[in-house]
Design a protein around this motif. Structure first.
Motif, mmCIF file in Angstrom:
data_model
loop_
_atom_site.group_PDB
_atom_site.id
_atom_site.type_symbol
_atom_site.label_atom_id
_atom_site.label_comp_id
_atom_site.label_asym_id
_atom_site.label_seq_id
_atom_site.Cartn_x
_atom_site.Cartn_y
_atom_site.Cartn_z
ATOM 1 N N ALA A 282 -30.486 -8.499 0.912
ATOM 2 C CA ALA A 282 -31.557 -8.028 1.800
ATOM 3 C C ALA A 282 -32.161 -9.174 2.604
ATOM 4 O O ALA A 282 -32.592 -8.974 3.753
ATOM 5 N N HIS A 283 -32.183 -10.371 2.048
ATOM 6 C CA HIS A 283 -32.779 -11.502 2.765
ATOM 7 C C HIS A 283 -31.911 -11.897 3.964
ATOM 8 O O HIS A 283 -32.426 -12.119 5.061
ATOM 9 N N ILE A 284 -30.611 -11.973 3.761
ATOM 10 C CA ILE A 284 -29.717 -12.277 4.880
ATOM 11 C C ILE A 284 -29.823 -11.187 5.941
ATOM 12 O O ILE A 284 -29.890 -11.479 7.143
ATOM 13 N N HIS A 285 -29.863 -9.936 5.501
ATOM 14 C CA HIS A 285 -29.971 -8.823 6.457
ATOM 15 C C HIS A 285 -31.243 -8.946 7.296
ATOM 16 O O HIS A 285 -31.214 -8.774 8.522
ATOM 17 N N ALA A 286 -32.373 -9.249 6.651
ATOM 18 C CA ALA A 286 -33.643 -9.329 7.364
ATOM 19 C C ALA A 286 -33.660 -10.503 8.338
ATOM 20 O O ALA A 286 -34.085 -10.361 9.492
ATOM 21 N N GLU A 287 -33.192 -11.662 7.896
ATOM 22 C CA GLU A 287 -33.241 -12.851 8.759
ATOM 23 C C GLU A 287 -32.253 -12.741 9.925
ATOM 24 O O GLU A 287 -32.571 -13.119 11.059
ATOM 25 N N MET A 288 -31.064 -12.224 9.662
ATOM 26 C CA MET A 288 -30.114 -12.015 10.752
ATOM 27 C C MET A 288 -30.625 -10.960 11.722
ATOM 28 O O MET A 288 -30.396 -11.045 12.931
ATOM 29 N N GLY A 289 -31.340 -9.963 11.201
ATOM 30 C CA GLY A 289 -31.931 -8.961 12.076
ATOM 31 C C GLY A 289 -32.943 -9.570 13.028
ATOM 32 O O GLY A 289 -32.992 -9.229 14.221
ATOM 33 N N LYS A 290 -33.765 -10.492 12.538
ATOM 34 C CA LYS A 290 -34.720 -11.186 13.405
ATOM 35 C C LYS A 290 -33.995 -11.965 14.496
ATOM 36 O O LYS A 290 -34.386 -11.942 15.670
ATOM 37 N N ARG A 291 -32.963 -12.667 14.087
ATOM 38 C CA ARG A 291 -32.231 -13.525 15.039
ATOM 39 C C ARG A 291 -31.554 -12.681 16.122
ATOM 40 O O ARG A 291 -31.630 -12.987 17.309
ATOM 41 N N LYS A 292 -30.898 -11.590 15.710
ATOM 42 C CA LYS A 292 -30.138 -10.786 16.665
ATOM 43 C C LYS A 292 -31.040 -9.940 17.548
ATOM 44 O O LYS A 292 -30.754 -9.734 18.732
ATOM 45 N N ARG A 293 -32.130 -9.406 16.981
ATOM 46 C CA ARG A 293 -32.978 -8.504 17.744
ATOM 47 C C ARG A 293 -33.979 -9.229 18.634
ATOM 48 O O ARG A 293 -34.662 -8.588 19.443
ATOM 49 N N ALA A 294 -34.073 -10.542 18.490
ATOM 50 C CA ALA A 294 -35.026 -11.280 19.324
ATOM 51 C C ALA A 294 -34.729 -11.096 20.808
ATOM 52 O O ALA A 294 -35.636 -10.956 21.624
ATOM 53 N N LEU A 295 -33.451 -11.071 21.176
ATOM 54 C CA LEU A 295 -33.099 -10.955 22.598
ATOM 55 C C LEU A 295 -33.348 -9.555 23.149
ATOM 56 O O LEU A 295 -33.374 -9.380 24.370
#
Length: 518
Positions: free
Chosen positions: A75-88
């Motif tokens: 869940a931590h990888i999912h959340a952090e990657m979600g922040k990175r990808k959805r920022a744009l």
């Protein structure tokens, strides 16, 4: 020269429009029948090393199946990657014409933007392309259709990374797995292929998930150990006692009761038997939690460049440090945007223009996709500085000023704002006679000191006329126009002198108005 039946791809090779109507993967049915292998099941350090090494040698399927498991199970990888990808997804985008663009090039950029705005679910295109941050690359297959006279993407389909392989010679070209040794090259204009370099290296080694794989493994071990610890030490020991001479059936009944009573909180035993609860064995979960926290902090550092934007433990997190880490995240977002913008320019903007406009003769003049970051200056500061800079002789391009202000240049036919003329105040010009007379006297003394009486009288008449123009003008622009109309026939040097004197009179008149409370 591009003909009606062929166009040129980004490499200058001719292709046919008729080949775009059928997606390339429709001929590779075996790929659609494949299922993920879930290599995270029973993952060990040795197994992980073999998966990563196999990817370096060209077999990338197991590696990318593992990466999918990592995002799904952690869940931590999912959340952090979600922040990175959805920022744009929060950033506006535009299609920019080339530098020093002609009217035709600006019009072509506007046309490309209109076409992109018609692409269905374009936000999903950006999100799916950024899947390449973790994997190293991401491929979306374009399904084209013709609407009227225009070619547009009907749909864009994200294809799993396990469907692809790299070429054996350079290990930098992505190809479809078609059961052949080298794979099948991707069809031009058929794919948005985003190769994202989270770090340098071959495609198989450039994905961010390779960095996250080892913390994921160690965290997985610690989570399993913590679960086992809680099962053993989290519940009190249940001790069953049976009488001497109890039969095997009675012993089995007691054992079942002991095993189930901890979960069911109820059970039955034969009379004469007993169950005792003793204090749970001593133990601490701190070592397991320390490993889990280390793994998650390592993951946050790798994905977002820091930890304080994702966790706040109250001990080490501060607002100041959090702001620094947010700046790091902004840098990563800009880097992601630059890489993705190049891909979308090559694989989406250019095909749209090539299919509908015949392409661009000089590809250096191709309109470019770009994300718009608000780097504009404070409007108040800019509005105060620009007139001063222009006043000292700096030549500032209008386009640059618009860019720094964050205000787009108007297109032909756009309505633009303008300064509305203010009506003259009642009794305008009254109460400044003394100030104007003093100004005229000073200017006459300055500029007429060397003149004879006849010349001085003529100059005084000019200044009286200027005074009258000042009184009748309701703005500096109106005064400038009146002076040009009245003295436009003078030689240039004399006209400059007259205008300078007039503006000095106007300035002094304004100062007098302020002093008089008007």
């Amino acid at each position: 020269m591009v003909t009606n039946s062929t166009i040129l791809d980004a490499s200058g090779n001719p292709i046919k429009r008729s080949g775009l109507t059928e997606p390339q993967t429709s001929k590779l049915a075996q790929l659609r029948r494949e299922f993920a292998s879930h290599p995270s099941r029973g993952l060990t350090p040795l197994k992980l090393a073999r998966i990563l090494e196999g990817a370096e040698q060209g077999d990338i399927r197991a590696q990318h199946d593992l990466f999918l498991d990592m995002e799904e199970k952690d869940a931590h990888i999912h959340a952090e990657m979600g922040k990175r990808k959805r920022a744009l997804l929060t950033v506006d985008w535009d299609i920019a014409p080339p530098r020093n663009a002609s009217a035709t090039e600006r019009k072509l950029a506007g046309y490309a933007k209109e076409l992109l705005q018609d692409v269905p679910n374009f936000e999903d295109v950006i999100l799916d392309a950024l899947d390449g941050i973790g994997h190293g690359f991401s491929c979306q297959e374009i399904e084209w259709e013709r609407l009227g006279s225009e070619w547009l993407p009907k749909a864009l389909h994200h294809r799993p990374q396990g469907w692809f392989q790299t070429d054996r010679e350079t290990r930098t070209e992505i190809r479809l797995r078609d059961m052949s040794l080298d794979g099948h090259p991707l069809q031009p204009f058929g794919w948005i292929t985003h190769i994202h370099k989270a770090k340098s290296g071959y495609i198989a080694r450039s994905g961010l998930h390779r960095v996250l794989a080892w913390p994921y493994l160690f965290k997985n071990y610690s989570v399993g150990d913590l679960a086992e610890f809680l099962e053993i030490y989290g519940l009190p020991l249940r001790l069953g006692k049976y009488q001497t001479g109890a039969s095997d059936e009675e012993k089995a009944t007691l054992l079942r009761a002991v095993m189930s009573i901890g979960h069911d909180a109820a059970g039955i035993i034969p009379e004469g038997m007993a169950i005792e609860f003793t204090e749970a064995a001593k133990g601490a979960s701190d070592p397991f939690m320390a490993m889990i926290e280390w793994a998650e902090k390592s993951q946050s550092k790798a994905i977002l460049g820091g930890t304080l934007t994702s966790q706040a433990d109250g001990k080490s997190s501060t607002n100041a440090l959090g702001n620094v880490h947010n700046e790091v995240r902004h840098d990563l977002m800009v880097s992601d945007a630059v890489q993705l913008a190049g891909t979308l320019t090559r694989d989406l903007v250019y095909p749209l223009l090539a299919l509908n406009k015949g392409g661009v003769d000089d590809r250096r003049r191709l309109p470019r996709f770009r994300f718009i970051f608000d780097d504009s200056e404070d409007l108040g500061v800019l509005a105060d500085a620009l007139p001063k800079l222009v006043g000292v002789g700096m030549k500032i391009k209008t386009e640059w000023a618009h860019e720094r202000a964050g205000i787009p240049m108007p297109e032909e036919g756009d309505e633009v704002l303008s300064v509305s003329a203010q009506p003259p105040a009642p009794d305008a010009g009254k109460g400044v006679a003394a100030a104007v007379a003093a100004a005229v006297a000073a200017l006459t003394a300055q500029d007429g000191s060397g003149l004879d009486a006849k010349s001085t009288d003529a100059w005084n008449a000019v200044m009286v006329h200027i005074e009258d123009l000042v009184a009748k003008s309701d703005s500096m622009e109106a005064l400038q126009a009146a002076l040009l109309s009245a003295y436009g026939g003078l030689p240039l040097d004399d006209l400059r002198k007259v205008m300078a004197q007039g503006f000095q009179v106007a300035a002094l008149a304004g100062m007098a108005d302020v002093l008089n409370g008007k």
